[in-house]
Design a protein around this motif. Structure first.
Motif, mmCIF file in Angstrom:
data_model
loop_
_atom_site.group_PDB
_atom_site.id
_atom_site.type_symbol
_atom_site.label_atom_id
_atom_site.label_comp_id
_atom_site.label_asym_id
_atom_site.label_seq_id
_atom_site.Cartn_x
_atom_site.Cartn_y
_atom_site.Cartn_z
ATOM 1 N N LYS A 202 -4.339 87.994 -12.417
ATOM 2 C CA LYS A 202 -5.185 87.926 -11.226
ATOM 3 C C LYS A 202 -4.953 86.632 -10.446
ATOM 4 O O LYS A 202 -5.280 86.556 -9.260
ATOM 5 N N GLU A 203 -4.422 85.625 -11.107
ATOM 6 C CA GLU A 203 -4.205 84.350 -10.431
ATOM 7 C C GLU A 203 -3.012 84.408 -9.475
ATOM 8 O O GLU A 203 -2.977 83.703 -8.476
ATOM 9 N N TYR A 204 -2.032 85.239 -9.823
ATOM 10 C CA TYR A 204 -0.853 85.350 -8.955
ATOM 11 C C TYR A 204 -1.104 86.389 -7.865
ATOM 12 O O TYR A 204 -0.487 87.451 -7.834
ATOM 13 N N ALA A 205 -2.022 86.040 -6.986
ATOM 14 C CA ALA A 205 -2.329 86.892 -5.845
ATOM 15 C C ALA A 205 -1.123 86.964 -4.911
ATOM 16 O O ALA A 205 -0.272 86.060 -4.894
ATOM 17 N N SER A 206 -1.053 88.040 -4.140
ATOM 18 C CA SER A 206 0.112 88.238 -3.272
ATOM 19 C C SER A 206 0.292 87.100 -2.277
ATOM 20 O O SER A 206 1.420 86.727 -1.934
ATOM 21 N N THR A 207 -0.811 86.510 -1.813
ATOM 22 C CA THR A 207 -0.698 85.407 -0.859
ATOM 23 C C THR A 207 -0.074 84.177 -1.512
ATOM 24 O O THR A 207 0.691 83.444 -0.876
ATOM 25 N N LEU A 208 -0.365 83.914 -2.796
ATOM 26 C CA LEU A 208 0.254 82.797 -3.502
ATOM 27 C C LEU A 208 1.718 83.093 -3.807
ATOM 28 O O LEU A 208 2.586 82.213 -3.655
ATOM 29 N N VAL A 209 2.011 84.311 -4.212
ATOM 30 C CA VAL A 209 3.390 84.684 -4.528
ATOM 31 C C VAL A 209 4.291 84.493 -3.309
ATOM 32 O O VAL A 209 5.432 84.030 -3.433
ATOM 33 N N GLU A 210 3.786 84.832 -2.129
ATOM 34 C CA GLU A 210 4.574 84.670 -0.910
ATOM 35 C C GLU A 210 4.897 83.207 -0.627
ATOM 36 O O GLU A 210 5.882 82.902 0.038
ATOM 37 N N LYS A 211 4.068 82.297 -1.150
ATOM 38 C CA LYS A 211 4.283 80.875 -0.912
ATOM 39 C C LYS A 211 5.007 80.184 -2.074
ATOM 40 O O LYS A 211 5.376 79.016 -1.966
ATOM 41 N N TRP A 212 5.184 80.899 -3.182
ATOM 42 C CA TRP A 212 5.678 80.260 -4.401
ATOM 43 C C TRP A 212 7.036 79.597 -4.224
ATOM 44 O O TRP A 212 7.292 78.523 -4.758
ATOM 45 N N ASP A 213 7.911 80.209 -3.456
ATOM 46 C CA ASP A 213 9.247 79.641 -3.267
ATOM 47 C C ASP A 213 9.209 78.356 -2.440
ATOM 48 O O ASP A 213 10.120 77.536 -2.527
ATOM 49 N N GLN A 214 8.158 78.182 -1.639
ATOM 50 C CA GLN A 214 7.977 76.904 -0.958
ATOM 51 C C GLN A 214 7.705 75.805 -1.979
ATOM 52 O O GLN A 214 8.124 74.660 -1.813
ATOM 53 N N LEU A 215 7.007 76.185 -3.041
ATOM 54 C CA LEU A 215 6.632 75.221 -4.070
ATOM 55 C C LEU A 215 7.827 74.769 -4.889
ATOM 56 O O LEU A 215 8.033 73.579 -5.117
ATOM 57 N N ILE A 216 8.639 75.736 -5.336
ATOM 58 C CA ILE A 216 9.732 75.351 -6.235
ATOM 59 C C ILE A 216 11.000 74.956 -5.486
ATOM 60 O O ILE A 216 11.779 74.156 -5.981
ATOM 61 N N SER A 217 11.225 75.480 -4.286
ATOM 62 C CA SER A 217 12.422 75.176 -3.485
ATOM 63 C C SER A 217 13.698 75.483 -4.261
ATOM 64 O O SER A 217 14.190 74.663 -5.040
ATOM 65 N N TRP A 218 14.239 76.668 -4.068
ATOM 66 C CA TRP A 218 15.396 77.123 -4.846
ATOM 67 C C TRP A 218 16.575 76.149 -4.772
ATOM 68 O O TRP A 218 17.174 75.811 -5.791
#
Length: 268
Positions: free
Chosen positions: A24-40
């Motif tokens: 439940k924590e990995y909501a779609s809005t967070l998932v869409e931003k996740w790659d901003q966080l890790i920066s491939w």
């Protein structure tokens, strides 16, 4: 399972200490931003060939990426020549991983699976299982941790290897403070990842993005030696631990992360 649009922690988020809640924590809005966080790109540069080299050193070809997330390591390993199966407990993450893989010319073999019953959904034996991105800390009780490690062990061939990482929670718990170089894992520009609350049973992190949005993840603060002991008790024969991709580190320079390479094969 329906897609989750918004994080929900109830009236008292500090009481949310349940393994099943992470989906439940990995909501779609967070998932869409996740790659901003890790920066491939920046993460690939900081990691270098560490995982590729460790897998090749152990003769691995078939790899199970048990915590695929948005697909970073699955894609990296595919492009390095490995046969990869990508699993995750979050359908939102798997959908994003598949999309990311497709954009890079790959069709990921994805499986939505709960680690505690991994071999029910993921079949076959692998040369290596990887669980990266501090993902193992979503398991909140020891029974779940032991069960998951046993499932990883069972998924490996007789001489297989498990690679699992974790944040340096020892430093956070013992030094009554937090610092991070953001050099290796969360490399995104203008994205902050820091603890909102820490005690022996909970590390609640807040993630702040440039658009002022905020998200939280509740995780269990795993101590390094505790996790090493669990892996040994499950049956892994030898465990090599690295600090921020190095075998050693200066005492006064605490690493951000530990990486454990656990061998199923007995080595004299």
């Amino acid at each position: 399972m329906p897609f989750i649009e918004k994080q929900q922690f109830g009236e008292d988020p500090l009481k949310v200490r349940d393994t099943d809640h992470y989906v439940k924590e990995y909501a779609s809005t967070l998932v869409e931003k996740w790659d901003q966080l890790i920066s491939w790109d920046r993460r690939a540069e900081s990691e270098g060939n560490f995982f590729v080299e460790k897998l090749k050193e152990n003769g691995a070809k078939y790899v199970l990426d048990a915590a695929t997330g948005t697909g970073f390591h699955s894609v990296q390993l595919i492009e390095a020549g490995f046969e990869v199966t990508s699993a995750d407990g979050s359908p939102e993450m798997l959908a994003k991983a598949f999309e990311n893989g497709k954009q890079r010319g790959h069709v990921l073999r994805t499986i939505c699976a709960d680690w505690r019953w991994l071999n029910r959904d993921v079949h076959g034996e692998y040369d290596a299982v990887i669980c990266l991105g501090n993902s193992f800390t979503h398991l909140f009780n020891e029974r779940d941790r032991r069960k998951t490690l046993a499932e990883y062990y069972a998924a490996l061939k007789h001489d297989g290897v498990l690679i699992i990482d974790q944040r340096n929670y020892d430093a956070i718990l013992d030094q009554d403070g937090y610092s991070s170089k953001h050099t290796f894992y969360y490399c995104g520009d203008q994205v902050a990842a820091e603890p909102d609350h820490v005690d022996e049973g909970l590390a609640r992190f807040v993630y702040k993005f440039p658009d002022k949005s905020q998200y939280h993840l509740n995780m269990f603060p795993l101590r390094k030696n505790y996790l090493r002991q669990l892996m040994q008790e499950v049956g892994f024969q030898q465990i090599d631990t690295y600090s921020d991709f190095q075998e050693t580190h200066k005492v006064d320079d605490q690493p951000d992360f530990f990486i454990h390479v656990a061998h199923k094969e007995y080595k004299d």
